[in-house]
Design a protein around this motif. Structure first.
Motif, mmCIF file in Angstrom:
data_model
loop_
_atom_site.group_PDB
_atom_site.id
_atom_site.type_symbol
_atom_site.label_atom_id
_atom_site.label_comp_id
_atom_site.label_asym_id
_atom_site.label_seq_id
_atom_site.Cartn_x
_atom_site.Cartn_y
_atom_site.Cartn_z
ATOM 1 N N ILE A 16 0.844 -1.190 0.000
ATOM 2 C CA ILE A 16 0.000 0.000 0.000
ATOM 3 C C ILE A 16 0.880 1.241 0.000
ATOM 4 O O ILE A 16 1.733 1.399 0.879
ATOM 5 N N PHE A 17 0.682 2.109 -0.975
ATOM 6 C CA PHE A 17 1.418 3.363 -1.077
ATOM 7 C C PHE A 17 0.431 4.504 -0.938
ATOM 8 O O PHE A 17 -0.548 4.582 -1.679
ATOM 9 N N LYS A 18 0.685 5.400 0.019
ATOM 10 C CA LYS A 18 -0.189 6.547 0.248
ATOM 11 C C LYS A 18 0.621 7.830 0.103
ATOM 12 O O LYS A 18 1.702 7.951 0.668
ATOM 13 N N MET A 19 0.084 8.778 -0.673
ATOM 14 C CA MET A 19 0.706 10.084 -0.816
ATOM 15 C C MET A 19 -0.415 11.117 -0.806
ATOM 16 O O MET A 19 -1.308 11.063 -1.660
ATOM 17 N N ASN A 20 -0.349 12.021 0.175
ATOM 18 C CA ASN A 20 -1.412 13.004 0.388
ATOM 19 C C ASN A 20 -2.738 12.268 0.568
ATOM 20 O O ASN A 20 -2.874 11.492 1.486
ATOM 21 N N VAL A 21 -3.691 12.488 -0.328
ATOM 22 C CA VAL A 21 -5.001 11.845 -0.184
ATOM 23 C C VAL A 21 -5.168 10.650 -1.121
ATOM 24 O O VAL A 21 -6.211 10.008 -1.125
ATOM 25 N N GLN A 22 -4.145 10.346 -1.906
ATOM 26 C CA GLN A 22 -4.236 9.240 -2.857
ATOM 27 C C GLN A 22 -3.614 7.977 -2.272
ATOM 28 O O GLN A 22 -2.575 8.024 -1.626
ATOM 29 N N THR A 23 -4.261 6.853 -2.525
ATOM 30 C CA THR A 23 -3.763 5.555 -2.083
ATOM 31 C C THR A 23 -3.764 4.593 -3.264
ATOM 32 O O THR A 23 -4.740 4.519 -4.011
ATOM 33 N N VAL A 24 -2.656 3.876 -3.430
ATOM 34 C CA VAL A 24 -2.554 2.847 -4.453
ATOM 35 C C VAL A 24 -2.198 1.547 -3.746
ATOM 36 O O VAL A 24 -1.274 1.507 -2.933
ATOM 37 N N THR A 25 -2.945 0.485 -4.038
ATOM 38 C CA THR A 25 -2.695 -0.817 -3.426
ATOM 39 C C THR A 25 -2.361 -1.827 -4.508
ATOM 40 O O THR A 25 -3.102 -1.962 -5.486
ATOM 41 N N TYR A 26 -1.242 -2.510 -4.342
ATOM 42 C CA TYR A 26 -0.853 -3.583 -5.258
ATOM 43 C C TYR A 26 -1.122 -4.901 -4.552
ATOM 44 O O TYR A 26 -0.533 -5.194 -3.522
ATOM 45 N N GLN A 27 -2.046 -5.674 -5.104
ATOM 46 C CA GLN A 27 -2.405 -6.973 -4.532
ATOM 47 C C GLN A 27 -1.429 -8.030 -5.053
ATOM 48 O O GLN A 27 -1.315 -8.224 -6.267
#
Length: 68
Positions: A16-27
């Motif tokens: 899980i990568f979070k920057m400011n209000v954006q989150t990207v999750t790599y399953q």
């Protein structure tokens, strides 16, 4: 933040990568963890070569932890 959740993706793991209000999750897929990756580092590298695109990243309020 950059987090690793070993229970994510139905027990296969997730990054899980979070920057400011954006989150990207790599399953992670079944068998990905068996390939032997060690998810114990943080790295930054230049992606300027990728399709002639680039980005500028500013990092702030970083903390460092270590174990023997």
């Amino acid at each position: 933040t950059l987090e690793y959740d070993p229970a994510g993706s139905g027990g296969h793991g997730a990054i899980i990568f979070k920057m400011n209000v954006q989150t990207v999750t790599y399953q992670l897929a079944e068998g990905d963890r068996k390939k032997g990756a060690a998810l114990d580092r943080f790295g930054v590298f230049n992606l300027g070569w990728a399709n002639s695109k680039h980005c500028v990243v500013y990092l702030d309020d970083l903390t460092y932890t270590s174990e023997p």
